[in-house]
Motif scaffolding. Sequence first.
Motif, PDB file in Angstrom:
ATOM      1  N   ILE A 109       0.874  -1.172   0.061  1.00 29.05           N
ATOM      2  CA  ILE A 109      -0.047  -0.060  -0.062  1.00 29.05           C
ATOM      3  C   ILE A 109       0.833   1.342   0.084  1.00 29.05           C
ATOM      4  O   ILE A 109       0.340   2.115  -0.572  1.00 29.05           O
ATOM      5  CB  ILE A 109      -0.942  -0.040   1.243  1.00 29.05           C
ATOM      6  CG1 ILE A 109      -1.764  -1.295   1.173  1.00 29.05           C
ATOM      7  CG2 ILE A 109      -1.927   1.265   1.231  1.00 29.05           C
ATOM      8  CD1 ILE A 109      -2.619  -1.584  -0.031  1.00 29.05           C
ATOM      9  N   ALA A 110       1.631   1.266   0.686  1.00 30.41           N
ATOM     10  CA  ALA A 110       2.902   2.144   0.747  1.00 30.41           C
ATOM     11  C   ALA A 110       3.290   2.637  -0.698  1.00 30.41           C
ATOM     12  O   ALA A 110       3.682   3.966  -0.940  1.00 30.41           O
ATOM     13  CB  ALA A 110       3.845   2.031   1.948  1.00 30.41           C
ATOM     14  N   ASP A 111       3.892   1.464  -1.241  1.00 35.95           N
ATOM     15  CA  ASP A 111       4.533   1.693  -2.396  1.00 35.95           C
ATOM     16  C   ASP A 111       3.532   2.361  -3.527  1.00 35.95           C
ATOM     17  O   ASP A 111       3.785   3.124  -4.032  1.00 35.95           O
ATOM     18  CB  ASP A 111       5.006   0.202  -2.996  1.00 35.95           C
ATOM     19  CG  ASP A 111       6.177  -0.030  -2.410  1.00 35.95           C
ATOM     20  OD1 ASP A 111       6.898   0.539  -1.466  1.00 35.95           O
ATOM     21  OD2 ASP A 111       6.696  -1.427  -2.300  1.00 35.95           O
ATOM     22  N   PHE A 112       2.213   1.946  -3.326  1.00 30.74           N
ATOM     23  CA  PHE A 112       1.073   2.392  -4.296  1.00 30.74           C
ATOM     24  C   PHE A 112       1.033   3.911  -3.924  1.00 30.74           C
ATOM     25  O   PHE A 112       0.931   4.871  -4.956  1.00 30.74           O
ATOM     26  CB  PHE A 112      -0.006   1.721  -4.191  1.00 30.74           C
ATOM     27  CG  PHE A 112      -1.071   2.155  -4.856  1.00 30.74           C
ATOM     28  CD1 PHE A 112      -1.435   2.329  -6.029  1.00 30.74           C
ATOM     29  CD2 PHE A 112      -2.124   3.002  -4.086  1.00 30.74           C
ATOM     30  CE1 PHE A 112      -2.240   2.854  -6.893  1.00 30.74           C
ATOM     31  CE2 PHE A 112      -3.222   3.786  -4.672  1.00 30.74           C
ATOM     32  CZ  PHE A 112      -3.211   3.497  -6.208  1.00 30.74           C
ATOM     33  N   LEU A 113       0.861   4.420  -2.928  1.00 30.53           N
ATOM     34  CA  LEU A 113       0.708   5.592  -2.241  1.00 30.53           C
ATOM     35  C   LEU A 113       2.142   6.360  -2.863  1.00 30.53           C
ATOM     36  O   LEU A 113       1.557   7.776  -3.375  1.00 30.53           O
ATOM     37  CB  LEU A 113       0.443   5.984  -0.797  1.00 30.53           C
ATOM     38  CG  LEU A 113      -0.935   5.073  -0.358  1.00 30.53           C
ATOM     39  CD1 LEU A 113      -0.933   5.283   1.183  1.00 30.53           C
ATOM     40  CD2 LEU A 113      -2.115   5.914  -0.822  1.00 30.53           C
ATOM     41  N   ASN A 114       3.211   6.095  -2.660  1.00 29.37           N
ATOM     42  CA  ASN A 114       4.166   6.773  -3.140  1.00 29.37           C
ATOM     43  C   ASN A 114       3.962   7.198  -4.472  1.00 29.37           C
ATOM     44  O   ASN A 114       4.636   8.369  -5.029  1.00 29.37           O
ATOM     45  CB  ASN A 114       5.618   6.123  -2.740  1.00 29.37           C
ATOM     46  CG  ASN A 114       6.103   5.836  -1.351  1.00 29.37           C
ATOM     47  OD1 ASN A 114       6.848   5.066  -1.027  1.00 29.37           O
ATOM     48  ND2 ASN A 114       5.198   6.813  -0.490  1.00 29.37           N
ATOM     49  N   THR A 115       3.737   6.245  -5.375  1.00 26.77           N
ATOM     50  CA  THR A 115       3.505   6.697  -6.723  1.00 26.77           C
ATOM     51  C   THR A 115       2.519   7.837  -6.963  1.00 26.77           C
ATOM     52  O   THR A 115       2.762   8.538  -8.205  1.00 26.77           O
ATOM     53  CB  THR A 115       3.094   5.449  -7.593  1.00 26.77           C
ATOM     54  OG1 THR A 115       1.531   5.156  -7.478  1.00 26.77           O
ATOM     55  CG2 THR A 115       3.922   4.345  -7.243  1.00 26.77           C
ATOM     56  N   LYS A 116       1.661   8.183  -6.055  1.00 26.75           N
ATOM     57  CA  LYS A 116       0.786   9.143  -6.234  1.00 26.75           C
ATOM     58  C   LYS A 116       1.438  10.366  -5.441  1.00 26.75           C
ATOM     59  O   LYS A 116       0.649  11.339  -5.464  1.00 26.75           O
ATOM     60  CB  LYS A 116      -0.498   8.882  -5.549  1.00 26.75           C
ATOM     61  CG  LYS A 116      -1.186   7.597  -5.937  1.00 26.75           C
ATOM     62  CD  LYS A 116      -1.199   7.612  -7.617  1.00 26.75           C
ATOM     63  CE  LYS A 116      -1.640   6.379  -8.313  1.00 26.75           C
ATOM     64  NZ  LYS A 116      -2.084   6.533  -9.800  1.00 26.75           N
ATOM     65  N   GLY A 117       2.570  10.545  -5.118  1.00 26.49           N
ATOM     66  CA  GLY A 117       3.020  11.786  -4.342  1.00 26.49           C
ATOM     67  C   GLY A 117       2.821  11.694  -2.945  1.00 26.49           C
ATOM     68  O   GLY A 117       3.225  12.887  -2.160  1.00 26.49           O
ATOM     69  N   THR A 118       2.329  10.694  -2.448  1.00 22.67           N
ATOM     70  CA  THR A 118       1.899  10.596  -0.895  1.00 22.67           C
ATOM     71  C   THR A 118       2.949   9.778   0.084  1.00 22.67           C
ATOM     72  O   THR A 118       3.062   8.870  -0.496  1.00 22.67           O
ATOM     73  CB  THR A 118       0.527  10.021  -0.836  1.00 22.67           C
ATOM     74  OG1 THR A 118      -0.520  10.644  -1.542  1.00 22.67           O
ATOM     75  CG2 THR A 118      -0.102   9.757   0.623  1.00 22.67           C
ATOM     76  N   THR A 119       3.453  10.546   1.060  1.00 24.95           N
ATOM     77  CA  THR A 119       4.000   9.745   2.064  1.00 24.95           C
ATOM     78  C   THR A 119       3.306   8.958   2.652  1.00 24.95           C
ATOM     79  O   THR A 119       2.476   9.222   3.468  1.00 24.95           O
ATOM     80  CB  THR A 119       4.985  10.976   3.044  1.00 24.95           C
ATOM     81  OG1 THR A 119       5.527  11.739   2.054  1.00 24.95           O
ATOM     82  CG2 THR A 119       5.790  10.285   3.741  1.00 24.95           C
ATOM     83  N   ALA A 120       3.802   7.585   2.998  1.00 23.54           N
ATOM     84  CA  ALA A 120       3.169   6.774   3.587  1.00 23.54           C
ATOM     85  C   ALA A 120       3.788   6.399   5.166  1.00 23.54           C
ATOM     86  O   ALA A 120       5.110   6.286   5.075  1.00 23.54           O
ATOM     87  CB  ALA A 120       2.661   5.515   3.068  1.00 23.54           C
TER      88      ALA A 120
END
Length: 320
Positions: A109-120
Amino acid sequence: MTLLASTAVSAQQWGDPPLPAGKDPETPSWPPRERLALWPGRPPGGPAQPIALDWTMNGPTGGRQLWVRGVETPEINVFRAPEPDGSAVLVIPGGGYDFVSVQSEGLEIADFLNTKGTTAFVLTYRLPGEGWTPCHLAPLQDAQRAMRLIRAKASTFGIDPERLGVLGFSAGGHLAADLTVSHGQRVHDAVDAVDSLSARPAFSGLIYPVATVQPGASHGGSRDKLLGPNPSQPLADARSPLRHITGETAPTFLVHAIDDDLVPVANTIDWLAACRAAEVPCEAHLYSEGGHGFALRAPKDSSASQWGEMFARWMRKHGG
């Protein structure tokens, strides 16, 4: 929740280097090198005996994932986006309050959010059945503390503290829901200035969540692990987030499969109805097939595989 056959990987202290990929090609590198203990000393209500940290790979070949038990030092595991936009999400994996599913409902999930510019920030929280007192408050203590600690260090992480939300799965969805409605409840004594900050999420994502611990409406395993045997009705009411939705509740994004045979889809349907009654912005996605625990692993030809993209767009409109 039925546990699958497991293969032991490691049992280390949090201060050791991340777990390297071993002979099992599905073993991820965990935890990340950037991680932060939630508490300046021992967490509140500590058990009398030390807890042995246990990392195990579980499930059949081709679908294994890493589970963690024995969390004596709860942490936020930091995953920075290559091109951060200031948004942030506290990710809370599930596991029936028996383990923490840090791979499919955390790392991926963190890897996916990172692709959207979001820090997880993936939360490894204390499990209530491992000797903490009171057992039903230990996870919520960790979730509140995590939100406050992230906000306290927002400049270090390069995030906007007002754009911090939460995303929880299954029992982690229960914890995220409890945080959403109980962020201001005093569940431990203040230990430092961090505890003066707000723990309220700007938005909440609840993925096949356990929204209540009422008998017959919940996931029995999560309920029993969290509350112990034969909990009183007032205790069950207190830890049933569904009962505490108000007009001040954060906007919520919901996902559930109708054929989920572990957590009844009514948990999501009833949350949606309560949000509508309280005039809280809410979006729900119900899928005819998917079962339980699919996270981002639903087949690409399944409509349930699209919820991540939908959540990423939705959170931009609701504080993320």
